[in-house]
Design a protein around this motif. Structure first.
Motif, mmCIF file in Angstrom:
data_model
loop_
_atom_site.group_PDB
_atom_site.id
_atom_site.type_symbol
_atom_site.label_atom_id
_atom_site.label_comp_id
_atom_site.label_asym_id
_atom_site.label_seq_id
_atom_site.Cartn_x
_atom_site.Cartn_y
_atom_site.Cartn_z
ATOM 1 N N ALA A 1 -1.777 22.044 9.883
ATOM 2 C CA ALA A 1 -1.198 21.543 8.946
ATOM 3 C C ALA A 1 -1.240 19.948 9.105
ATOM 4 O O ALA A 1 -3.175 19.487 9.439
ATOM 5 C CB ALA A 1 0.279 21.762 8.655
ATOM 6 N N VAL A 2 -0.298 19.119 9.659
ATOM 7 C CA VAL A 2 -0.333 17.522 9.928
ATOM 8 C C VAL A 2 -0.968 17.972 11.742
ATOM 9 O O VAL A 2 -1.468 17.297 11.835
ATOM 10 C CB VAL A 2 1.127 16.882 9.894
ATOM 11 C CG1 VAL A 2 1.414 15.674 9.891
ATOM 12 C CG2 VAL A 2 1.586 16.891 8.311
ATOM 13 N N THR B 1 1.346 -1.138 -0.050
ATOM 14 C CA THR B 1 -0.064 -0.017 0.401
ATOM 15 C C THR B 1 1.031 1.468 -0.235
ATOM 16 O O THR B 1 2.139 1.354 0.330
ATOM 17 C CB THR B 1 -0.982 -0.033 1.011
ATOM 18 O OG1 THR B 1 -2.171 0.976 1.448
ATOM 19 C CG2 THR B 1 -0.280 0.133 2.688
ATOM 20 N N ASP B 2 0.473 2.113 -0.447
ATOM 21 C CA ASP B 2 1.149 3.542 -0.470
ATOM 22 C C ASP B 2 0.386 3.967 0.390
ATOM 23 O O ASP B 2 -0.133 4.389 1.034
ATOM 24 C CB ASP B 2 0.929 4.612 -1.889
ATOM 25 C CG ASP B 2 1.368 3.577 -3.109
ATOM 26 O OD1 ASP B 2 2.303 3.224 -3.417
ATOM 27 O OD2 ASP B 2 1.110 4.425 -4.008
ATOM 28 N N THR B 3 1.706 4.405 1.371
ATOM 29 C CA THR B 3 1.084 5.252 2.658
ATOM 30 C C THR B 3 2.030 7.332 2.875
ATOM 31 O O THR B 3 3.148 6.913 1.441
ATOM 32 C CB THR B 3 1.636 4.691 4.169
ATOM 33 O OG1 THR B 3 3.791 4.701 3.730
ATOM 34 C CG2 THR B 3 1.873 3.047 3.292
ATOM 35 N N PRO B 4 2.246 8.032 3.562
ATOM 36 C CA PRO B 4 3.061 8.803 4.220
ATOM 37 C C PRO B 4 4.564 8.436 4.528
ATOM 38 O O PRO B 4 5.263 9.636 3.514
ATOM 39 C CB PRO B 4 2.375 9.822 4.450
ATOM 40 C CG PRO B 4 0.695 9.263 4.848
ATOM 41 C CD PRO B 4 0.952 7.881 4.175
ATOM 42 N N ALA B 5 4.757 7.579 4.169
ATOM 43 C CA ALA B 5 6.311 6.965 4.280
ATOM 44 C C ALA B 5 7.044 6.555 3.058
ATOM 45 O O ALA B 5 8.105 6.038 3.038
ATOM 46 C CB ALA B 5 6.268 6.011 5.513
ATOM 47 N N GLU C 1 3.290 0.478 12.500
ATOM 48 C CA GLU C 1 3.873 1.848 12.459
ATOM 49 C C GLU C 1 3.198 3.180 12.656
ATOM 50 O O GLU C 1 3.458 3.443 13.099
ATOM 51 C CB GLU C 1 4.558 2.088 11.419
ATOM 52 C CG GLU C 1 5.533 1.240 11.016
ATOM 53 C CD GLU C 1 6.569 1.932 9.963
ATOM 54 O OE1 GLU C 1 6.385 2.819 9.333
ATOM 55 O OE2 GLU C 1 7.151 0.448 9.672
ATOM 56 N N VAL C 2 1.595 2.483 12.712
ATOM 57 C CA VAL C 2 0.524 3.504 13.129
ATOM 58 C C VAL C 2 -0.810 3.117 13.769
ATOM 59 O O VAL C 2 -0.171 3.944 15.197
ATOM 60 C CB VAL C 2 -0.710 4.133 11.510
ATOM 61 C CG1 VAL C 2 -1.277 5.311 11.966
ATOM 62 C CG2 VAL C 2 0.386 5.044 10.619
ATOM 63 N N VAL C 3 -1.537 2.103 13.522
ATOM 64 C CA VAL C 3 -2.683 1.875 14.424
ATOM 65 C C VAL C 3 -2.440 1.355 15.491
ATOM 66 O O VAL C 3 -2.335 1.900 17.368
ATOM 67 C CB VAL C 3 -3.721 1.410 14.075
ATOM 68 C CG1 VAL C 3 -4.114 2.477 13.195
ATOM 69 C CG2 VAL C 3 -3.283 0.306 13.811
ATOM 70 N N SER C 4 -0.926 0.322 15.191
ATOM 71 C CA SER C 4 -0.464 -0.265 16.532
ATOM 72 C C SER C 4 0.271 0.420 17.697
ATOM 73 O O SER C 4 0.080 0.596 19.140
ATOM 74 C CB SER C 4 0.083 -1.617 16.687
ATOM 75 O OG SER C 4 0.694 -1.722 17.333
#
Length: 185
Positions: A157-158, A91-95, A106-109
């Motif tokens: 922003a973010v 999947t494409d992610t911001p990283a 790396e995100v929800v966990s």
């Protein structure tokens, strides 16, 4: 079960216990996140679970009850982690490109640990984070390049983190992590 799935399940169980322990009169309590109540913290976590499901063509059905919403989100993520095809879907992610299971890790966990602390603080629960999780999140946070960390702190922003809270260098690692991520330990 792989390491990522095992880590997620352990963290999700701890977060779910915190959600289940919130009394009805505490959902409006202010969290350490300036714009969020206790309910908002759980809604954010559930929303991010839904984001992780999109690349594998799955979605969540909304529930107004925070515990039910989290339990359903958790079950959906666990189903993905148990499905080798879904878990290993790129999947494409911001990283950059990564597998769905790595993105979940790396995100929800990681969010379950930090936002579990937010929920605990907002509702008067035990705020102690698992020391292994603190070490992992610390290593991740200090590896963020300064320019990206500045972007994460930019209102409008973010805005992932608030301004850094000064914490003594000899403070426990959990306190240093919380301060770095904009929380008052």
């Amino acid at each position: 079960m792989g390491e990522i799935a095992e880590r997620y399940r352990r963290r999700a169980e701890a977060f779910e216990r915190k959600v289940a322990a919130v009394r009805a009169d505490q959902w409006g309590n202010q969290s350490p996140c300036a714009k969020w109540t206790a309910r908002d913290v759980v809604e954010h976590v559930v929303t991010m679970h839904g984001v992780m499901l999109t690349p594998v063509a799955r979605k969540l059905e909304p529930s107004d009850d925070p515990l039910t919403a989290f339990q359903e989100a958790r079950a959906a993520i666990e189903d993905v982690l148990d499905d080798p095809v879904a878990a290993l879907t790129e999947t494409d992610t911001p990283a950059g490109p990564m597998t769905t299971e790595r993105h979940i890790d790396e995100v929800v966990s990681d969010d379950l640990v930090l936002h579990g602390w937010d929920l605990a603080r907002a509702t008067g629960q035990d705020e102690l984070m698992d020391p292994l999780d603190v070490e992992r999140l610390w290593a991740t946070a200090v590896a963020v390049p300064p320019e990206l960390m500045a972007k994460y702190r930019t209102p409008g922003a973010v805005e992932v983190y608030g301004p850094e809270v000064p914490v003594p260098a000899d403070a426990p690692l959990q306190d240093r992590l919380l301060g770095l991520l904009g929380r008052e330990p």
